[in-house]
Design an enzyme around this catalytic site. Structure first.
Site, PDB file in Angstrom:
ATOM      1  N   LYS A 169       2.760 -10.127  -3.865  1.00 20.20           N
ATOM      2  CA  LYS A 169       3.606  -8.984  -3.482  1.00 20.20           C
ATOM      3  C   LYS A 169       5.049  -9.442  -3.263  1.00 20.20           C
ATOM      4  O   LYS A 169       5.990  -8.768  -3.688  1.00 20.20           O
ATOM      5  CB  LYS A 169       3.030  -8.331  -2.211  1.00 20.20           C
ATOM      6  CG  LYS A 169       1.661  -7.705  -2.454  1.00 20.20           C
ATOM      7  CD  LYS A 169       0.980  -7.348  -1.143  1.00 20.20           C
ATOM      8  CE  LYS A 169      -0.401  -6.751  -1.377  1.00 20.20           C
ATOM      9  NZ  LYS A 169      -1.190  -6.624  -0.159  1.00 20.20           N
TER      10      LYS A 169
ATOM     11  N   GLY B 199       0.797  -1.236   0.000  1.00 13.92           N
ATOM     12  CA  GLY B 199       0.000   0.000   0.000  1.00 13.92           C
ATOM     13  C   GLY B 199       0.820   1.271   0.000  1.00 13.92           C
ATOM     14  O   GLY B 199       1.515   1.586  -0.957  1.00 13.92           O
TER      15      GLY B 199
ATOM     16  N   ILE C 277       3.444   2.132   1.694  1.00 12.77           N
ATOM     17  CA  ILE C 277       4.881   2.068   2.002  1.00 12.77           C
ATOM     18  C   ILE C 277       5.679   2.129   0.691  1.00 12.77           C
ATOM     19  O   ILE C 277       5.463   1.283  -0.181  1.00 12.77           O
ATOM     20  CB  ILE C 277       5.241   0.756   2.739  1.00 12.77           C
ATOM     21  CG1 ILE C 277       4.429   0.611   4.028  1.00 12.77           C
ATOM     22  CG2 ILE C 277       6.737   0.702   3.028  1.00 12.77           C
ATOM     23  CD1 ILE C 277       4.674  -0.708   4.756  1.00 12.77           C
TER      24      ILE C 277
HETATM   25  P1  NAP Z   1     -12.510  -1.560  -6.268  1.00 10.67           P
HETATM   26  O1  NAP Z   1     -12.888  -0.659  -5.163  1.00 10.67           O
HETATM   27  O2  NAP Z   1     -13.194  -2.860  -6.431  1.00 10.67           O
HETATM   28  O3  NAP Z   1     -12.664  -0.720  -7.626  1.00 10.67           O
HETATM   29  C1  NAP Z   1     -12.498  -1.296  -8.886  1.00 10.67           C
HETATM   30  C2  NAP Z   1     -12.914  -0.259  -9.921  1.00 10.67           C
HETATM   31  O4  NAP Z   1     -12.679  -0.803 -11.215  1.00 10.67           O
HETATM   32  C3  NAP Z   1     -14.400   0.118  -9.848  1.00 10.67           C
HETATM   33  O5  NAP Z   1     -14.529   1.516  -9.994  1.00 10.67           O
HETATM   34  C4  NAP Z   1     -15.004  -0.584 -11.039  1.00 10.67           C
HETATM   35  O6  NAP Z   1     -16.097   0.118 -11.613  1.00 10.67           O
HETATM   36  C5  NAP Z   1     -13.834  -0.570 -11.993  1.00 10.67           C
HETATM   37  N1  NAP Z   1     -13.932  -1.638 -12.997  1.00 10.67           N
HETATM   38  C6  NAP Z   1     -13.967  -2.953 -12.777  1.00 10.67           C
HETATM   39  N2  NAP Z   1     -14.075  -3.607 -13.951  1.00 10.67           N
HETATM   40  C7  NAP Z   1     -14.104  -2.646 -14.915  1.00 10.67           C
HETATM   41  C8  NAP Z   1     -14.219  -2.682 -16.314  1.00 10.67           C
HETATM   42  N3  NAP Z   1     -14.340  -3.828 -16.970  1.00 10.67           N
HETATM   43  N4  NAP Z   1     -14.212  -1.508 -16.964  1.00 10.67           N
HETATM   44  C9  NAP Z   1     -14.098  -0.339 -16.311  1.00 10.67           C
HETATM   45  N5  NAP Z   1     -13.993  -0.248 -14.988  1.00 10.67           N
HETATM   46  C10 NAP Z   1     -13.990  -1.397 -14.302  1.00 10.67           C
HETATM   47  O7  NAP Z   1     -10.944  -1.874  -6.229  1.00 10.67           O
HETATM   48  P2  NAP Z   1      -9.819  -1.109  -5.405  1.00 10.67           P
HETATM   49  O8  NAP Z   1      -9.849  -1.588  -4.006  1.00 10.67           O
HETATM   50  O9  NAP Z   1      -9.870   0.335  -5.711  1.00 10.67           O
HETATM   51  O10 NAP Z   1      -8.502  -1.765  -6.047  1.00 10.67           O
HETATM   52  C11 NAP Z   1      -8.038  -1.377  -7.312  1.00 10.67           C
HETATM   53  C12 NAP Z   1      -6.659  -2.020  -7.553  1.00 10.67           C
HETATM   54  O11 NAP Z   1      -5.771  -1.583  -6.550  1.00 10.67           O
HETATM   55  C13 NAP Z   1      -6.652  -3.543  -7.468  1.00 10.67           C
HETATM   56  O12 NAP Z   1      -5.694  -4.043  -8.361  1.00 10.67           O
HETATM   57  C14 NAP Z   1      -6.223  -3.818  -6.039  1.00 10.67           C
HETATM   58  O13 NAP Z   1      -5.620  -5.074  -5.871  1.00 10.67           O
HETATM   59  C15 NAP Z   1      -5.228  -2.705  -5.865  1.00 10.67           C
HETATM   60  N6  NAP Z   1      -4.983  -2.329  -4.477  1.00 10.67           N
HETATM   61  C16 NAP Z   1      -6.015  -1.990  -3.687  1.00 10.67           C
HETATM   62  C17 NAP Z   1      -5.786  -1.599  -2.384  1.00 10.67           C
HETATM   63  C18 NAP Z   1      -6.898  -1.210  -1.480  1.00 10.67           C
HETATM   64  O14 NAP Z   1      -6.624  -0.865  -0.330  1.00 10.67           O
HETATM   65  N7  NAP Z   1      -8.136  -1.196  -1.937  1.00 10.67           N
HETATM   66  C19 NAP Z   1      -4.468  -1.571  -1.901  1.00 10.67           C
HETATM   67  C20 NAP Z   1      -3.415  -1.903  -2.767  1.00 10.67           C
HETATM   68  C21 NAP Z   1      -3.694  -2.290  -4.053  1.00 10.67           C
HETATM   69  P3  NAP Z   1     -17.483   0.374 -10.807  1.00 10.67           P
HETATM   70  O15 NAP Z   1     -17.096   1.231  -9.633  1.00 10.67           O
HETATM   71  O16 NAP Z   1     -18.348   1.107 -11.753  1.00 10.67           O
HETATM   72  O17 NAP Z   1     -17.955  -0.983 -10.406  1.00 10.67           O
HETATM   73  N1  HSE Z   2      -6.166  -7.161   0.402  1.00  9.46           N
HETATM   74  C1  HSE Z   2      -4.945  -6.436   0.545  1.00  9.46           C
HETATM   75  C2  HSE Z   2      -4.527  -6.461   2.022  1.00  9.46           C
HETATM   76  C3  HSE Z   2      -5.139  -5.020   0.061  1.00  9.46           C
HETATM   77  O1  HSE Z   2      -5.319  -6.838   2.872  1.00  9.46           O
HETATM   78  O2  HSE Z   2      -3.397  -6.136   2.316  1.00  9.46           O
HETATM   79  C4  HSE Z   2      -3.868  -4.310  -0.178  1.00  9.46           C
HETATM   80  O3  HSE Z   2      -3.103  -4.889  -1.162  1.00  9.46           O
END
Ligand code: NAP
Ligand code: HSE
Length: 430
Positions: free
Chosen positions: A209, A138, A140
């Site tokens: 990761k 995240g 870091i």
């Molecule tokens: P999320 O809240 O589920 O959001 C995903 C977004 O992608 C939503 O806005 C969704 O649209 C959109 N989407 C999905 N399929 C799509 C498509 N076919 N066309 C266009 N838009 C599409 O996910 P997130 O938590 O933000 O995570 C995003 C990425 O960051 C992932 O790779 C995750 O592993 C990574 N990540 C997340 C975190 C965390 O804390 N959340 C931390 C580190 C890394 P709708 O909103 O319209 O459904």
């Molecule tokens: N599912 C992940 C976690 C989100 O719990 O650390 C950040 O990559």
């Protein structure tokens, strides 16, 4: 001449992280422009639903239903992929962006763990950069630490807690004395779990990761398939309590080491000393410990997930690109990453073993014999809390190899005195 024209972002995905990125670009427009030496703007966005209330106004940006179309837009310089998933739209979008000669920033560890090698090669061939700080731990800046600040070191080990959800569940089990299932439900209600929770609790997300960090640390091709992975599903409250009674806490710990036999990568629950920095890690916090030959040991600690921290890491990559800083995805040219031989973890360690023994004469002797045959020496043993017809038994072994423990586990399953599958957890003196 440094570039002064605005850097135009196309953001694919407006969920937790995407919204966070939009908020930072708006809130800190002047700060980002000053630091980048040019304005950073959002040209267009894409998500599944245009009408969803996201708590931000997206009406001022261009819109694309199809993220691949977003990646091809003339008015987009950098494609920020924040949709997730190892294949499908995320992969298609990143590939389209690279083909169109755009730079890419992503938070998608699953995509890079599976396709990082080929995407890094494609980006290099196209003269694009592909950055992924937010994908690991995240907020870091561990990718930056390895590729930049520690570039003068031979890295000897990368270790850490890289999945906030697992650490949350494990630390809450100890704090609330509730079982795994109750805390899994709590984490679910709080929205901590990935869409597929198995990615978190199965250790897969953290394995992704670790594979990415190992590639940077050791200059090797990403090899997620070679990561030895165990999740936390088998950990029970009594394991946490037994560990605490011995001065340990249980963590989902990743370790990557380059050895004479090849590259070790393992992600598994471990007992670590409760008073160590890793042992004291609470809730969703992540920690990465890096050992380098010149620097010694570096400990990085911070929020491993969530809107602000993850968006912070995304913006760090964006600012680098705006400044004209162009570094290879894994710190060295993709063509120069070597294919490391995968090696099983061989450093001996003590193990914690917990099993349900059928409560009858000779049962303990049979299990002790199996351990002896596998060359595993018992350090301590504890048996308490009988609930007929079985008795929970805990062994702590002297140092031995995982292969010896595996042989003993097979032997135990054939004794007829062990009910169910025993739990074996490595004790890591970090
Ligand atoms: P999320 O809240 O589920 O959001 C995903 C977004 O992608 C939503 O806005 C969704 O649209 C959109 N989407 C999905 N399929 C799509 C498509 N076919 N066309 C266009 N838009 C599409 O996910 P997130 O938590 O933000 O995570 C995003 C990425 O960051 C992932 O790779 C995750 O592993 C990574 N990540 C997340 C975190 C965390 O804390 N959340 C931390 C580190 C890394 P709708 O909103 O319209 O459904
Ligand atoms: N599912 C992940 C976690 C989100 O719990 O650390 C950040 O990559």
């Amino acid at each position: 001449m440094p570039e002064t024209a605005p850097l135009r972002l196309g953001i694919a995905g407006l969920g937790t992280v995407g919204v966070g990125v939009v908020r930072i670009v708006r809130k800190h427009a002047a700060l980002l422009a000053a630091r980048a030496g040019r304005p950073v703007e959002i040209a267009a966005v894409s998500a599944r639903s245009r009408d969803k209330d996201r708590g931000i106004d997206i009406g001022r940006y261009g819109w694309e239903d199809d993220p691949v179309a977003l990646a091809r837009r003339e008015d987009v310089d950098v494609v920020v992929e924040l949709m997730g998933g190892s294949d499908g739209p995320a992969k298609a979008t990143v590939e389209a962006a690279i083909r169109a000669g755009k730079d890419v920033v992503t938070a998608n560890k699953a995509l890079l763990a599976h396709h990082g090698q080929e995407l890094a090669r494609a980006a290099e061939a196209a003269g694009s950069v592909l950055r992924f700080e937010a994908a690991v731990a995240g907020g870091i800046p561990v990718v930056k630490a390895l590729t930049e600040g520690l570039a003068g070191n031979e890295i000897t080990r990368v270790m850490g807690v890289m999945n906030g959800t697992c650490n949350y569940i494990l630390t809450r089990m100890e704090a609330t004395r509730q079982g795994y299932d109750a805390l899994f439900d709590e984490a679910h209600k709080l929205g901590y779990l990935e869409a597929d929770p198995q990615l978190d609790v199965g250790g897969i997300d953290a394995g992704h990761k670790l594979a990415l960090l190992a590639a940077i640390a050791f200059g090797t091709q990403v090899n997620f398939e070679a990561v030895e992975i165990e999740g936390i599903e088998q950990i029970e409250l009594r394991d946490i309590e037994e560990a605490a009674a011995m001065g340990y806490r249980i963590k989902l710990l990743g370790v990557a080491r380059m050895t004479g036999r090849g590259l070790e990568q393992r992600m598994s629950p471990c007992l670590v000393p409760a008073n160590s920095p890793l042992g004291q890690l609470e809730g969703g916090t992540n920690m990465v410990v890096i050992d380098g030959d010149s620097v010694g040991q570096i400990v990085l600690r911070g929020a491993g997930a969530g809107e602000g921290p993850t968006a912070s890491a995304v913006i760090g990559d964006v600012i680098d690109i705006a400044r004209g800083f162009r570094v290879s995805t894994f710190g060295v040219s993709a063509g120069d990453l070597v294919a490391a031989t995968p090696a099983r973890a061989a450093v001996p360690a003590p193990y914690y073993l917990r099993m349900e023994l059928i409560d009858k004469p000779g049962a303990m002797a049979k299990v002790a014999a199996v351990l002896g045959e596998a060359g595993v020496s018992i350090d301590r043993m504890r048996q308490h809390g009988h609930s007929a017809p079985t008795a929970p038994v805990i062994f702590v072994t002297h140092k031995c190899a995982r292969a010896q423990i595996d042989a003993a586990l097979v032997g135990m399953s054939q004794t007829g005195v062990v009910a169910g599958a025993p739990v074996a957890i490595r004790i890591e003196e970090v």
